[in-house]
Design a protein around this motif. Sequence first.
Motif, PDB file in Angstrom:
ATOM      1  N   THR A  35      32.966  35.716  51.773  1.00  0.00           N
ATOM      2  CA  THR A  35      34.219  36.406  52.116  1.00  0.00           C
ATOM      3  C   THR A  35      34.895  36.944  50.861  1.00  0.00           C
ATOM      4  O   THR A  35      35.364  38.092  50.829  1.00  0.00           O
ATOM      5  N   ILE A  36      34.915  36.128  49.807  1.00  0.00           N
ATOM      6  CA  ILE A  36      35.532  36.568  48.551  1.00  0.00           C
ATOM      7  C   ILE A  36      34.756  37.742  47.962  1.00  0.00           C
ATOM      8  O   ILE A  36      35.357  38.705  47.454  1.00  0.00           O
ATOM      9  N   ARG A  37      33.434  37.707  48.038  1.00  0.00           N
ATOM     10  CA  ARG A  37      32.632  38.827  47.507  1.00  0.00           C
ATOM     11  C   ARG A  37      32.955  40.119  48.240  1.00  0.00           C
ATOM     12  O   ARG A  37      33.070  41.190  47.622  1.00  0.00           O
ATOM     13  N   ARG A  38      33.127  40.046  49.571  1.00  0.00           N
ATOM     14  CA  ARG A  38      33.490  41.249  50.327  1.00  0.00           C
ATOM     15  C   ARG A  38      34.891  41.720  49.939  1.00  0.00           C
ATOM     16  O   ARG A  38      35.136  42.928  49.790  1.00  0.00           O
ATOM     17  N   ASP A  39      35.807  40.762  49.772  1.00  0.00           N
ATOM     18  CA  ASP A  39      37.167  41.123  49.354  1.00  0.00           C
ATOM     19  C   ASP A  39      37.152  41.810  47.995  1.00  0.00           C
ATOM     20  O   ASP A  39      37.829  42.839  47.792  1.00  0.00           O
ATOM     21  N   LEU A  40      36.395  41.270  47.064  1.00  0.00           N
ATOM     22  CA  LEU A  40      36.346  41.853  45.716  1.00  0.00           C
ATOM     23  C   LEU A  40      35.734  43.248  45.745  1.00  0.00           C
ATOM     24  O   LEU A  40      36.175  44.133  45.002  1.00  0.00           O
ATOM     25  N   ALA A  41      34.744  43.443  46.607  1.00  0.00           N
ATOM     26  CA  ALA A  41      34.127  44.765  46.717  1.00  0.00           C
ATOM     27  C   ALA A  41      35.155  45.793  47.207  1.00  0.00           C
ATOM     28  O   ALA A  41      35.226  46.920  46.689  1.00  0.00           O
ATOM     29  N   GLU A  42      35.974  45.428  48.189  1.00  0.00           N
ATOM     30  CA  GLU A  42      36.989  46.339  48.716  1.00  0.00           C
ATOM     31  C   GLU A  42      38.083  46.601  47.677  1.00  0.00           C
ATOM     32  O   GLU A  42      38.519  47.750  47.499  1.00  0.00           O
ATOM     33  N   LEU A  43      38.530  45.561  46.994  1.00  0.00           N
ATOM     34  CA  LEU A  43      39.577  45.722  45.992  1.00  0.00           C
ATOM     35  C   LEU A  43      39.088  46.533  44.798  1.00  0.00           C
ATOM     36  O   LEU A  43      39.841  47.322  44.216  1.00  0.00           O
ATOM     37  N   GLN A  45      36.815  48.899  44.990  1.00  0.00           N
ATOM     38  CA  GLN A  45      36.739  50.278  45.455  1.00  0.00           C
ATOM     39  C   GLN A  45      38.115  50.950  45.414  1.00  0.00           C
ATOM     40  O   GLN A  45      38.238  52.136  45.134  1.00  0.00           O
ATOM     41  N   LYS A  46      39.170  50.177  45.671  1.00  0.00           N
ATOM     42  CA  LYS A  46      40.530  50.700  45.629  1.00  0.00           C
ATOM     43  C   LYS A  46      41.075  50.795  44.204  1.00  0.00           C
ATOM     44  O   LYS A  46      42.158  51.336  43.984  1.00  0.00           O
ATOM     45  N   GLY A  47      40.344  50.240  43.244  1.00  0.00           N
ATOM     46  CA  GLY A  47      40.790  50.289  41.862  1.00  0.00           C
ATOM     47  C   GLY A  47      41.790  49.220  41.489  1.00  0.00           C
ATOM     48  O   GLY A  47      42.388  49.267  40.416  1.00  0.00           O
ATOM     49  N   LEU A  48      41.966  48.207  42.369  1.00  0.00           N
ATOM     50  CA  LEU A  48      42.962  47.168  42.103  1.00  0.00           C
ATOM     51  C   LEU A  48      42.428  46.058  41.215  1.00  0.00           C
ATOM     52  O   LEU A  48      43.210  45.333  40.586  1.00  0.00           O
ATOM     53  N   ILE A  49      41.102  45.885  41.193  1.00  0.00           N
ATOM     54  CA  ILE A  49      40.455  44.904  40.309  1.00  0.00           C
ATOM     55  C   ILE A  49      39.157  45.530  39.811  1.00  0.00           C
ATOM     56  O   ILE A  49      38.738  46.585  40.296  1.00  0.00           O
ATOM     57  N   SER A  50      38.536  44.869  38.858  1.00  0.00           N
ATOM     58  CA  SER A  50      37.208  45.294  38.406  1.00  0.00           C
ATOM     59  C   SER A  50      36.246  44.129  38.614  1.00  0.00           C
ATOM     60  O   SER A  50      36.488  43.020  38.129  1.00  0.00           O
ATOM     61  N   ARG A  51      35.185  44.375  39.369  1.00  0.00           N
ATOM     62  CA  ARG A  51      34.214  43.319  39.615  1.00  0.00           C
ATOM     63  C   ARG A  51      33.378  43.045  38.377  1.00  0.00           C
ATOM     64  O   ARG A  51      33.073  43.951  37.602  1.00  0.00           O
ATOM     65  N   THR A  52      33.018  41.800  38.190  1.00  0.00           N
ATOM     66  CA  THR A  52      32.105  41.402  37.129  1.00  0.00           C
ATOM     67  C   THR A  52      31.005  40.548  37.757  1.00  0.00           C
ATOM     68  O   THR A  52      31.079  40.195  38.947  1.00  0.00           O
ATOM     69  N   TYR A  53      30.008  40.213  36.979  1.00  0.00           N
ATOM     70  CA  TYR A  53      28.956  39.339  37.493  1.00  0.00           C
ATOM     71  C   TYR A  53      29.553  37.965  37.777  1.00  0.00           C
ATOM     72  O   TYR A  53      30.012  37.273  36.870  1.00  0.00           O
ATOM     73  N   GLY A  54      29.623  37.599  39.050  1.00  0.00           N
ATOM     74  CA  GLY A  54      30.127  36.286  39.431  1.00  0.00           C
ATOM     75  C   GLY A  54      31.624  36.187  39.591  1.00  0.00           C
ATOM     76  O   GLY A  54      32.143  35.097  39.834  1.00  0.00           O
ATOM     77  N   GLY A  55      32.342  37.316  39.478  1.00  0.00           N
ATOM     78  CA  GLY A  55      33.793  37.224  39.611  1.00  0.00           C
ATOM     79  C   GLY A  55      34.474  38.573  39.509  1.00  0.00           C
ATOM     80  O   GLY A  55      33.932  39.589  39.941  1.00  0.00           O
ATOM     81  N   ALA A  56      35.681  38.570  38.915  1.00  0.00           N
ATOM     82  CA  ALA A  56      36.462  39.805  38.798  1.00  0.00           C
ATOM     83  C   ALA A  56      37.453  39.671  37.664  1.00  0.00           C
ATOM     84  O   ALA A  56      37.806  38.565  37.241  1.00  0.00           O
ATOM     85  N   VAL A  57      37.926  40.815  37.175  1.00  0.00           N
ATOM     86  CA  VAL A  57      38.970  40.852  36.159  1.00  0.00           C
ATOM     87  C   VAL A  57      40.052  41.813  36.615  1.00  0.00           C
ATOM     88  O   VAL A  57      39.828  42.699  37.445  1.00  0.00           O
ATOM     89  N   SER A  58      41.252  41.638  36.084  1.00  0.00           N
ATOM     90  CA  SER A  58      42.362  42.542  36.368  1.00  0.00           C
ATOM     91  C   SER A  58      42.348  43.648  35.329  1.00  0.00           C
ATOM     92  O   SER A  58      42.504  43.379  34.139  1.00  0.00           O
ATOM     93  N   PRO A  59      42.156  44.907  35.751  1.00  0.00           N
ATOM     94  CA  PRO A  59      41.984  45.974  34.771  1.00  0.00           C
ATOM     95  C   PRO A  59      43.286  46.536  34.247  1.00  0.00           C
ATOM     96  O   PRO A  59      44.286  46.563  34.951  1.00  0.00           O
TER      97      PRO A  59
END
Length: 261
Positions: A35-43, A45-59
């Motif tokens: 569920t989190i992986r799908r959420d991160l993919a959507e966020l 795409q909207k430019g609200l976060i940047s996905r990384t391997y195994g997680g995400a960062v705030s750009p």
Amino acid sequence: MSKAERHDRIVAELRAAPAMRVSDLAERLGVSRETIRRDLAELDQKGLISRTYGGAVSPITYEPALAERQALMVEERERIAEAAVALVGRNDILMIGGGATTLHFARRLATEPLPLTVITHAFSIAMTLSANPLIKVLMLPGLYDGREGLIHGADTLDALNRFRANRAFLGASGLTEEGPNDAGIAPAAVYGAMMRRAAATCVLADHSKFERPSLTVYGPWSRLTTLVTDQTPRGALAAALARADVQVIVAGSGAPGVSRA
């Protein structure tokens, strides 16, 4: 917790801790890693976060070129443009900054039977508006940025200081508590100058820009600012807009909603 609430929580978590792993977010939100992986993919795409391997960062926002941004959030930008045109009166003097959303605004404005004077530093906006014989277009001088198709620099700022306008219409890479901000230092200087030389400012930005920090804050929120957007701001941004007495126009499928934030 709904998906929208979960997305808000993920963005908030990444503001507090600039990098997080999928496993940590799943544990904090009480949902599966998938569920989190799908959420991160959507966020992402909207430019609200940047996905990384195994997680995400705030750009800190980096914007793609204007030609790429034109294909994003088209319906939202068209609704924003339609609502913003309603703020323009006959014989107004306008300053219009470069950007994808302001170009949508210019296209809509060019269809109106209004005599206007427009001061701009963006070639795409000048060309769009020049198709209407009732609109006088003043192109600012300066250095040309081919990636964005606009002019900036010391000559641009010097020229702006000789003009006054009824209203400036400006886009933004992000909207934060401090004010509207932009990914480029030089364009932001132009937008800040336009804001100062206009009696009022209208910021045109869709909801993907909410609480999205970028490199340069080009001006503060104030009661002389109107935000035209496609969704009602929430959280810290909404509170900042309310404190500054900013008028917020939410452009919908019918008549736009207007409120003091």
